[in-house]
Design an enzyme around this catalytic site. Sequence first.
Site, PDB file in Angstrom:
ATOM      1  N   LYS A   1     -16.022  14.266  19.838  1.00 58.49           N
ATOM      2  CA  LYS A   1     -16.472  14.464  21.034  1.00 58.49           C
ATOM      3  C   LYS A   1     -18.083  13.982  21.017  1.00 58.49           C
ATOM      4  CE  LYS A   1     -17.407  19.231  19.515  1.00 58.49           C
ATOM      5  NZ  LYS A   1     -17.072  20.528  19.953  1.00 58.49           N
TER       6      LYS A   1
ATOM      7  N   TYR B   1     -51.321  14.456  20.179  1.00 59.99           N
ATOM      8  CA  TYR B   1     -51.661  15.485  21.230  1.00 59.99           C
ATOM      9  C   TYR B   1     -51.994  16.860  20.827  1.00 59.99           C
ATOM     10  CZ  TYR B   1     -49.683  11.759  24.222  1.00 59.99           C
ATOM     11  OH  TYR B   1     -49.292  10.587  24.884  1.00 59.99           O
TER      12      TYR B   1
HETATM   13  C1  LIG Z   1     -16.295  20.993  18.352  1.00 63.06           C
HETATM   14  C2  LIG Z   1     -15.118  21.544  18.317  1.00 63.06           C
HETATM   15  C3  LIG Z   1     -14.365  21.516  17.008  1.00 63.06           C
HETATM   16  C4  LIG Z   1     -15.223  21.102  15.703  1.00 63.06           C
HETATM   17  O1  LIG Z   1     -16.095  21.970  15.308  1.00 63.06           O
HETATM   18  P1  LIG Z   1     -16.727  21.507  13.837  1.00 63.06           P
HETATM   19  O2  LIG Z   1     -17.459  22.662  13.822  1.00 63.06           O
HETATM   20  O3  LIG Z   1     -17.732  20.448  14.040  1.00 63.06           O
HETATM   21  O4  LIG Z   1     -15.796  21.350  13.004  1.00 63.06           O
HETATM   22  C5  LIG Z   1     -13.065  21.965  16.916  1.00 63.06           C
HETATM   23  N1  LIG Z   1     -12.636  22.610  18.063  1.00 63.06           N
HETATM   24  C6  LIG Z   1     -13.177  22.634  19.138  1.00 63.06           C
HETATM   25  C7  LIG Z   1     -12.421  23.359  20.260  1.00 63.06           C
HETATM   26  C8  LIG Z   1     -14.560  22.258  19.307  1.00 63.06           C
HETATM   27  O5  LIG Z   1     -15.183  22.290  20.719  1.00 63.06           O
END
Ligand SMILES: *Cc1c(COP(=O)(O)O)cnc(C)c1O
Length: 387
Positions: free
Chosen positions: A34, A264
């Site tokens: 993702k 800044y």
């Molecule tokens: C993002 C996510 C993962 C992966 O999590 P990590 O901590 O990056 O291994 C697994 N399951 C779900 C439902 C997630 O949203």
Amino acid sequence: MPERAAVIDLAAVRHNVRHLIGLAAPATVMAVVKADAYGHGVLPVARAALDAGAGWLGVAHISEALPLRAAGIDAPLLAWLHTIESDFHAAVAADIDLGCSGWELPHIVAAANLLDTTARIHLKIDTGLGRNGSTAEDWVGFVARARAAELAGAVSVVGIFSHLAVADEIERPETDEQLADFTEAVAQAEAAGLRPTHRHIANSAGVLSRPDMHFDLVRPGLAIYGLSPFEGRTSASLGLRPAMTLRTVISMCKDVPADRGVSYGLKYHTTAASTLALIPLGYADGIPRVATGGPVRVNGVNYPVVGRIAMDQMVIDLGQADLVARGASMIGAEAVLFGPGDDGEASADDWASAAGTINYEVVTRVSPRVPRVYRNAAPSHAHLATN
Ligand SMILES: *Cc1c(COP(=O)(O)O)cnc(C)c1O
């Protein structure tokens, strides 16, 4: 090499996936890709993960899953975070497995009926994270509705899953409570006649620290990218190799006297005559504005960012040695913010500390303005070697 680049080592991704497969076996690994593969670039990473033996890909949104199918990836693919505006019809048509917390079921059934097919779904139980998933109170009614939809031919309940809340803090008791609740939810689903072959709950922290929670499928994200989910534990100590190196070159150097203000707000002033070097990366590139003090490695030395990080640029203070000669020679010198550490560069964790955040956010927020450059693509995907 682009003047700003996130260099992604696909050999590291493949190594990490193989390592996780070894830990998880006989459970199958779902590589979570993702958010553009946590900023690493979804297609090259997805292909590398599948090459290395991942059996599944996981994403949050249907809109992230559809481009994977469009790119010709036909591996099992799960999307789990939906809204009433999600395109369930396109997902079912593209053979994307769908997470389902309850309210989605009629939408998925309608899409399956319209397509005259059976949608594959994974029922989600909230075992304590308090986000997505059915409550334990609603679970028995939910599994009964899902079983009815299954008997009607609209869905096939292939999975039951949940998500861990505190598995990165291995001493906390809630993970055991989540395990007990998950086991109970699976038993209730089976009592209702469901036969899910994919039970899954482990994220990276779960894969790495809880072999008793691997079930049939594990869902590591962060660890695929070689980063550690545990505070105070390095990637190397977990057998992982960080895949992303964020680098640029020094854009300009100048010698300044003592007490010269920088960036800044003039929050930093040189304490002595010094050489300032300009790093052409800023918050528009995904460097957190609050991360003043973050380390930048130049010619074998890590220099902290001084003064405010701006939209496009930030400054390091090279100090006093050999001002003129050094300043002139440093223009164009490579500047590395973080990487695997092989050359003494800092890690994404160091930048996370500077920004008061976690390594997940540091890599994921590297913006589209920074080109991704791929190293060590497998021969079959050599056309992806650069972008
Ligand atoms: C993002 C996510 C993962 C992966 O999590 P990590 O901590 O990056 O291994 C697994 N399951 C779900 C439902 C997630 O949203």
